[in-house]
Scaffold this motif. Structure first.
Motif, PDB file in Angstrom:
ATOM      1  N   SER A 227       0.772  -1.235   0.000  1.00 20.36           N
ATOM      2  CA  SER A 227       0.000   0.000   0.000  1.00 20.36           C
ATOM      3  C   SER A 227       0.809   1.294   0.000  1.00 20.36           C
ATOM      4  O   SER A 227       0.257   2.346  -0.294  1.00 20.36           O
ATOM      5  CB  SER A 227      -0.914   0.023   1.225  1.00 20.36           C
ATOM      6  OG  SER A 227      -0.154  -0.154   2.402  1.00 20.36           O
ATOM      7  N   HIS A 228       2.088   1.257   0.365  1.00 21.33           N
ATOM      8  CA  HIS A 228       2.823   2.499   0.538  1.00 21.33           C
ATOM      9  C   HIS A 228       4.159   2.496  -0.203  1.00 21.33           C
ATOM     10  O   HIS A 228       4.760   1.451  -0.428  1.00 21.33           O
ATOM     11  CB  HIS A 228       3.091   2.773   2.025  1.00 21.33           C
ATOM     12  CG  HIS A 228       1.880   3.081   2.817  1.00 21.33           C
ATOM     13  ND1 HIS A 228       1.031   2.108   3.300  1.00 21.33           N
ATOM     14  CD2 HIS A 228       1.341   4.263   3.202  1.00 21.33           C
ATOM     15  CE1 HIS A 228       0.040   2.665   3.956  1.00 21.33           C
ATOM     16  NE2 HIS A 228       0.204   3.978   3.909  1.00 21.33           N
ATOM     17  N   ILE A 229       4.595   3.698  -0.550  1.00 20.40           N
ATOM     18  CA  ILE A 229       5.954   3.890  -1.035  1.00 20.40           C
ATOM     19  C   ILE A 229       6.658   4.873  -0.099  1.00 20.40           C
ATOM     20  O   ILE A 229       6.005   5.602   0.653  1.00 20.40           O
ATOM     21  CB  ILE A 229       5.991   4.427  -2.484  1.00 20.40           C
ATOM     22  CG1 ILE A 229       5.360   5.817  -2.552  1.00 20.40           C
ATOM     23  CG2 ILE A 229       5.319   3.472  -3.445  1.00 20.40           C
ATOM     24  CD1 ILE A 229       5.538   6.484  -3.901  1.00 20.40           C
ATOM     25  N   MET A 230       7.966   4.890  -0.153  1.00 24.06           N
ATOM     26  CA  MET A 230       8.735   5.795   0.698  1.00 24.06           C
ATOM     27  C   MET A 230       9.317   6.935  -0.134  1.00 24.06           C
ATOM     28  O   MET A 230       9.933   6.710  -1.173  1.00 24.06           O
ATOM     29  CB  MET A 230       9.865   5.052   1.411  1.00 24.06           C
ATOM     30  CG  MET A 230      10.793   5.998   2.183  1.00 24.06           C
ATOM     31  SD  MET A 230      12.014   5.141   3.196  1.00 24.06           S
ATOM     32  CE  MET A 230      11.014   4.762   4.622  1.00 24.06           C
ATOM     33  N   ASN A 285       9.585   0.594  -0.935  1.00 20.02           N
ATOM     34  CA  ASN A 285       9.262   0.325   0.461  1.00 20.02           C
ATOM     35  C   ASN A 285      10.475   0.616   1.326  1.00 20.02           C
ATOM     36  O   ASN A 285      11.555   0.964   0.825  1.00 20.02           O
ATOM     37  CB  ASN A 285       8.809  -1.136   0.653  1.00 20.02           C
ATOM     38  CG  ASN A 285       9.774  -2.108  -0.005  1.00 20.02           C
ATOM     39  OD1 ASN A 285      10.955  -2.117   0.313  1.00 20.02           O
ATOM     40  ND2 ASN A 285       9.276  -2.908  -0.942  1.00 20.02           N
ATOM     41  N   THR A 286      10.309   0.477   2.622  1.00 23.14           N
ATOM     42  CA  THR A 286      11.398   0.745   3.559  1.00 23.14           C
ATOM     43  C   THR A 286      12.562  -0.211   3.355  1.00 23.14           C
ATOM     44  O   THR A 286      13.729   0.187   3.455  1.00 23.14           O
ATOM     45  CB  THR A 286      10.882   0.620   5.012  1.00 23.14           C
ATOM     46  OG1 THR A 286       9.731   1.446   5.181  1.00 23.14           O
ATOM     47  CG2 THR A 286      11.944   1.049   6.003  1.00 23.14           C
ATOM     48  N   ASN A 287      12.255  -1.490   3.075  1.00 23.19           N
ATOM     49  CA  ASN A 287      13.328  -2.464   2.875  1.00 23.19           C
ATOM     50  C   ASN A 287      14.212  -2.093   1.694  1.00 23.19           C
ATOM     51  O   ASN A 287      15.443  -2.249   1.740  1.00 23.19           O
ATOM     52  CB  ASN A 287      12.738  -3.866   2.664  1.00 23.19           C
ATOM     53  CG  ASN A 287      12.167  -4.444   3.942  1.00 23.19           C
ATOM     54  OD1 ASN A 287      12.513  -4.004   5.036  1.00 23.19           O
ATOM     55  ND2 ASN A 287      11.277  -5.409   3.827  1.00 23.19           N
ATOM     56  N   ALA A 288      13.591  -1.610   0.609  1.00 19.85           N
ATOM     57  CA  ALA A 288      14.375  -1.212  -0.571  1.00 19.85           C
ATOM     58  C   ALA A 288      15.306  -0.056  -0.225  1.00 19.85           C
ATOM     59  O   ALA A 288      16.470  -0.039  -0.639  1.00 19.85           O
ATOM     60  CB  ALA A 288      13.437  -0.824  -1.710  1.00 19.85           C
ATOM     61  N   TRP A 289      14.808   0.895   0.551  1.00 22.45           N
ATOM     62  CA  TRP A 289      15.635   2.036   0.983  1.00 22.45           C
ATOM     63  C   TRP A 289      16.782   1.579   1.889  1.00 22.45           C
ATOM     64  O   TRP A 289      17.934   1.982   1.708  1.00 22.45           O
ATOM     65  CB  TRP A 289      14.750   3.049   1.695  1.00 22.45           C
ATOM     66  CG  TRP A 289      15.454   4.070   2.548  1.00 22.45           C
ATOM     67  CD1 TRP A 289      15.397   4.173   3.895  1.00 22.45           C
ATOM     68  CD2 TRP A 289      16.311   5.126   2.112  1.00 22.45           C
ATOM     69  NE1 TRP A 289      16.156   5.219   4.322  1.00 22.45           N
ATOM     70  CE2 TRP A 289      16.724   5.824   3.257  1.00 22.45           C
ATOM     71  CE3 TRP A 289      16.762   5.543   0.869  1.00 22.45           C
ATOM     72  CZ2 TRP A 289      17.577   6.921   3.194  1.00 22.45           C
ATOM     73  CZ3 TRP A 289      17.618   6.644   0.806  1.00 22.45           C
ATOM     74  CH2 TRP A 289      18.010   7.324   1.952  1.00 22.45           C
ATOM     75  N   ASN A 290      16.484   0.702   2.850  1.00 22.32           N
ATOM     76  CA  ASN A 290      17.530   0.216   3.753  1.00 22.32           C
ATOM     77  C   ASN A 290      18.583  -0.594   3.006  1.00 22.32           C
ATOM     78  O   ASN A 290      19.789  -0.492   3.292  1.00 22.32           O
ATOM     79  CB  ASN A 290      16.904  -0.638   4.867  1.00 22.32           C
ATOM     80  CG  ASN A 290      16.122   0.198   5.862  1.00 22.32           C
ATOM     81  OD1 ASN A 290      16.405   1.374   6.046  1.00 22.32           O
ATOM     82  ND2 ASN A 290      15.128  -0.392   6.502  1.00 22.32           N
TER      83      ASN A 290
END
Length: 330
Positions: A227-230, A285-290
């Protein structure tokens, strides 16, 4: 549990190593300023602090002088730093054992290992969120006191779960299947401004209290909804003499980030009034950013910024519904 005397000071060896860019075992004022500048203390105040710590009067700082100065001010943070050092060693040992044993473990044992790794990460991220809140609050309070010392505004620290709507809580949501989006270095100012204006319009819609956003009814999301993007905003004030080299490093960073599977878009803005750059990054998502932060190209860019930036960069993240991104790109 109290730490052994001096245990929390061992971390300053690592601080010196990271701040010492020319590896001569000591810190010049330029190296000290690049590492310790926090965007609040002025250059003159940093210079005064440098000479206060430099008790040997050598115009350089060594580990002994750093430890001697900070030991007088650590307070409760001596225990914190000591525990962090032990925690770092413990986690590295656990990961080393995981690397050796995981492949030969049973399915159930592998599941337990994955669960423990995930839970350890969640706990560390929760602590990080608390520290980020405290840092932002203390920095903002100091800036307000400096702007109007007669009427400082007392700010309360908001712990995780109590943040304002603008600082939405991070999660591990994934983006629904979506087409590839254009990414890369934007040279044309008009294209630049178009992308920034689109983002500004989205942020304005989020912040405008008297505007009702569609849909009017409450959305009910399933637990596994993608549902979300960062959105990540990075503000960097570059030393005037280093702008040319910084542009090259930024271009390499953007080109590398744009090729990552979880990167949806990267856009850059150069403010005309000063040497400040703003980078907007959109991640699935957060995982992709991390994961992106752990890549070599990202670490290289972070290290180079120590030399290029006048003050540490300011990073702000926000989670927004993925449907908004899809609607704005259709």
């Amino acid at each position: 549990m109290a730490a052994e005397p001096g245990a929390g000071l061992r971390i300053f060896r690592d601080i010196l190593r990271r701040a010492d860019k020319n590896d001569d075992g000591k810190l010049s004022f330029d190296e000290f300023k690049a590492y310790f500048a926090d965007g609040v203390l002025s250059g003159e105040e940093l210079h005064e602090l440098f000479h206060t710590i430099d008790t040997h009067n050598t115009d350089n700082l060594d580990t002994e002088e750093l430890c001697e100065y900070f030991s007088q001010h650590l307070g409760e943070y001596e225990n914190v730093l000591s525990v962090l050092e032990d925690l770092n060693i413990t986690i590295l040992k656990a990961m080393d054992k995981t690397k050796k044993d995981y492949q030969e473990a049973s399915n159930l044992e592998q599941f337990v290992t994955r669960f423990l790794l995930k839970e350890t990460l969640n706990q560390l991220q929760s602590l990080q969120s608390s520290l980020e809140c405290a840092m932002e609050t203390t920095e903002e309070q100091t800036r307000q006191e400096r702007q109007d010392p007669t009427k400082p505004e007392v700010l309360s620290i908001q712990w995780p779960g109590k943040r304002s709507a603008r600082r939405l809580q991070r999660n591990n949501s994934l983006l629904p299947n979506s087409p590839h989006f254009s990414t890369g270095w934007i040279e044309d100012d008009n294209q630049w401004n178009t992308q920034i204006n689109r983002l500004q319009t989205l942020i304005d819609r989020l912040e405008k209290k008297d505007l009702k956003l569609e849909p009017f009814e409450e959305e009910v999301l399933e637990e596994n909804a993608k549902s979300h993007i960062m959105i990540v905003q990075r503000q960097m004030s570059v030393i005037e003499e280093e702008i040319k080299e910084f542009r090259l490093a930024l271009k390499q960073y953007v080109e590398s980030a744009s090729t990552q599977g979880g990167c949806l878009h990267v856009s850059i803005q150069k403010l005309p009034s000063d040497s400040r750059f703003i980078v907007y990054e959109f991640w699935e998502n957060t995982n992709a950013w991390n994961s992106h932060l752990q890549m070599n190209y990202s670490k290289t860019f972070q290290r180079s910024n120590v030399d290029f930036l006048e003050t540490p960069e300011l990073i702000t993240t926000m989670l927004v519904p993925a449907s908004w991104w899809v609607l704005n790109n259709n």
